[in-house]
Design an enzyme around this catalytic site. Structure first.
Site, PDB file in Angstrom:
ATOM      1  N   GLY A  34      -2.234 -28.737  -7.049  1.00 27.99           N
ATOM      2  CA  GLY A  34      -3.572 -28.940  -6.500  1.00 27.99           C
ATOM      3  C   GLY A  34      -3.840 -30.357  -6.018  1.00 27.99           C
ATOM      4  O   GLY A  34      -4.847 -30.599  -5.362  1.00 27.99           O
ATOM      5  N   CYS A 243     -10.523   1.552   6.237  1.00 25.55           N
ATOM      6  CA  CYS A 243      -9.823   1.201   7.471  1.00 25.55           C
ATOM      7  C   CYS A 243      -9.803   2.433   8.399  1.00 25.55           C
ATOM      8  O   CYS A 243      -9.446   3.539   7.969  1.00 25.55           O
ATOM      9  CB  CYS A 243      -8.403   0.749   7.161  1.00 25.55           C
ATOM     10  N   CYS A 246      -5.862   3.522   8.739  1.00 25.12           N
ATOM     11  CA  CYS A 246      -5.028   3.956   7.622  1.00 25.12           C
ATOM     12  C   CYS A 246      -5.839   4.414   6.417  1.00 25.12           C
ATOM     13  O   CYS A 246      -5.268   4.813   5.400  1.00 25.12           O
ATOM     14  CB  CYS A 246      -4.051   2.855   7.218  1.00 25.12           C
ATOM     15  N   CYS A 268      -7.766  -2.835   8.922  1.00 26.63           N
ATOM     16  CA  CYS A 268      -7.113  -3.828   8.077  1.00 26.63           C
ATOM     17  C   CYS A 268      -6.778  -5.056   8.911  1.00 26.63           C
ATOM     18  O   CYS A 268      -6.257  -4.924  10.017  1.00 26.63           O
ATOM     19  CB  CYS A 268      -5.800  -3.281   7.515  1.00 26.63           C
ATOM     20  N   CYS A 274      -1.125  -2.291   7.290  1.00 25.33           N
ATOM     21  CA  CYS A 274      -1.760  -1.115   7.885  1.00 25.33           C
ATOM     22  C   CYS A 274      -0.691  -0.201   8.499  1.00 25.33           C
ATOM     23  O   CYS A 274      -0.710   1.015   8.317  1.00 25.33           O
ATOM     24  CB  CYS A 274      -2.752  -1.571   8.941  1.00 25.33           C
TER      25      CYS A 274
END
Lengths: 300, 258
Positions: A34, A243, A246, A268, A274
């Site tokens: 970080g 979606c 899909c 998606c 997808c």
């Protein structure tokens, strides 16, 4: 002879000294999860904001045996992703793929793939502004001090301001996280939807900011916690729709305008995810072979 | 038994190159006491304030501060984090220009809540309630809590700055001309408010001003500075009613009588 020899580029475009310099920064970044490590960012053959930090990191870690995937907003075939993939195909001759599972190195912009990542994979993020405190504290000298002394009250001032203005934490992307209980980090402009994926991820996550000349990292299996208030806990985006191609209900959806009569569909944002689902036989409301009777049967 | 001073300043000298900022200043500040520093502009008042509050490194001398837990310690010898935590919790600094002390891009409530969040408050409801309480204390309407400071008047800004500073229950407050730039009626209201807060909270205050009226209203003790040196000090009424030093006499006699 391979193609990159003809092009007279060094392997992965950058010279070896530069790659060593970036690797040193990467090692330090991995050692201090970080923490933003300054590095001597180079000019790259594309404009700032297009992923100059990301491609420098990728160039420093890529090897001849790597399989590279590049996505932009989850998609394998947008301009930015195609250009960067071609760039590395030309300068390193490595195999490229759209398959998340087959890739050993994935450079991303704005999305983490939906398919869970595994050990041994490396995720490279393109970062425009690495400093999460920047918009509240413009002085770099001051923000560095604040990181050093763990003075992160200011980050909550931003979240407080969100709640008082919008009734809820309205930050939806670049949502600040605490890495390894020590450094507050900007997860780059990925949607907060992807923040939980960063937590305890088995893959190595590297972040490169070219213009701002900073590199940071999250080693595998590191705790990444999204900041929040006790009475306003962190939540991710949810959609009422599935979606349209899909039928997936748990992925990050993009809204696509279809006509000028209010027609729209949600798909998606991760195109490979997808496509894989469609190949497995899943369908959505816009699929040609969508079985409405079975859908209605499920709903009843 | 004499109480321990909260702040002990010992022969503090600040130089700007060959020029003198302030020289050989010594004083004690006791808990609950308000110390006024007066003098003409350029006399070293602000330099002294900045040096005592740790924002300016002196060339020589020391400032001992008695923290809640420890014995008096030299503030210049404190390491980075200790000094900054002190500045955020036990101390407060009220700037002449409230824009220097406020975060202008976030709401009044967030301004007041910043110090609380800085010491680990993580409950939005509690932070907001504390903000509302303080707005009431400094006589700002509660429905202004979500407004940006840029929509506030000068007097309100100064009161907001005071609220933002006092929310962490500091023991020592530094003020640099807190009423400067405000018109007379607003000044009077602010002074009234300050006097009430200082008495209620038992604050120790070091207040720098060129306005002798402000000094008389607020401070218990007064130091008169000229050319970087303290030329006279004593109880406020004593200094103002019977000034001994020629410069103090000049200062007192130059008050306009309306």
């Amino acid at each position: 002879m391979s193609r990159f020899d003809d092009a007279a580029y060094n392997f992965a475009y950058l010279d070896e000294q530069t790659k060593r310099m970036i690797r040193r920064a990467l090692l330090k970044a991995v050692a201090i999860p970080g923490y933003q490590v300054p590095f001597a960012s180079r000019e790259m053959p594309m404009p700032y904001g297009w992923g100059t930090g990301g491609i420098q990191v990728t160039a420093a870690v890529i090897g001849p045996d790597d399989v590279l995937k590049v996505i932009d907003q989850g998609s394998d075939d947008t301009t930015n992703a195609v250009s960067i993939r071609k760039f590395f195909a030309k300068t390193t001759n490595v195999k490229t793929t759209e398959d998340t599972e087959k890739a050993s190195l994935i450079q991303i912009r704005h999305r983490v793939p939906e398919t869970p990542l595994k050990e041994g994979q490396i995720l490279v993020y393109q970062v425009p502004i690495p400093e999460p405190l920047r918009f509240l504290e413009p002085r770099e000298t001051e923000t560095r001090k604040m990181h050093a002394l763990e003075e992160y009250g200011l980050m909550h001032v931003k979240l407080y301001e969100d709640i008082s203005r919008h009734g809820d934490i309205a930050t939806t992307y670049a949502y600040p996280v605490m890495v390894g209980e020590r450094y507050v980090m900007d997860p780059s402009p990925t949607p907060k939807f992807d923040n939980p994926k960063m937590n305890q991820m088995p893959a190595l996550q590297l972040f490169g900011a070219g213009r701002e000349k900073r590199i940071y990292a999250i080693p595998p299996y590191t705790e990444v916690k999204s900041l929040d208030f006790e009475d306003y806990p962190f939540t991710i985006q949810k959609w009422e729709e599935a979606c349209a191609l899909c039928g997936e209900t748990e992925s990050f959806l993009d809204e696509v305008i279809l006509d000028d009569h209010g027609g729209r569909m949600f798909v998606c944002s991760d195109t490979h995810f997808c496509k894989t689902r469609r190949e497995q036989g899943h369908t959505g409301v816009q699929s040609p072979d969508f079985d409405r009777t079975s859908q209605e049967a499920i709903e009843q | 038994m004499t109480p321990t001073p909260l702040l002990n300043v010992d022969s503090l000298t600040v130089r700007y190159g060959a020029r003198i900022g302030c020289q050989d200043v010594c004083f004690d500040l006791y808990p609950g006491e308000v110390l006024g520093v007066v003098g003409e502009s350029g006399s070293g008042k602000s330099t002294l304030l900045n040096a005592v509050s740790g924002q300016l490194a002196p060339d020589s001398g020391k400032v001992l501060y008695k923290t809640r837990l420890n014995e008096p310690s030299n503030i210049y010898a404190m390491t980075g984090p200790d000094g900054r935590i002190l500045m955020r919790t036990d101390w407060a600094f009220v700037h002449q220009n409230p824009r220097d002390g406020l975060r202008m891009s976030v709401s009044a409530g967030a301004n007041i809540g910043e110090r609380l969040m800085g010491v680990g408050w993580r409950h939005y409801g509690e932070i907001r309630t504390a903000g509302l309480n303080w707005l009431e204390k400094v006589e700002i309407d509660e429905d202004r809590v979500d407004d940006l400071p840029s929509t506030f008047s000068g007097g309100m800004l100064q009161r907001l700055q005071i609220a933002r500073n006092l929310v962490s229950k500091p023991r020592l407050v530094f003020m640099d001309e807190p009423t400067g730039g405000l018109d007379v009626s607003v000044q009077a209201r602010l002074l009234d408010l300050l006097r009430g807060l200082v008495a209620d909270l038992g604050l120790s205050v070091m207040i720098v001003t060129h306005d002798l009226a402000v000094a008389r209203l607020l401070s218990h003790r007064l130091m008169v500075m000229q050319g970087g040196r303290v030329v006279e000090s004593g109880l406020t009424d004593q200094v103002l009613d019977d000034p001994q030093h020629p410069y103090s006499q000049l200062l007192v006699s130059s008050i306009l009588q309306v």
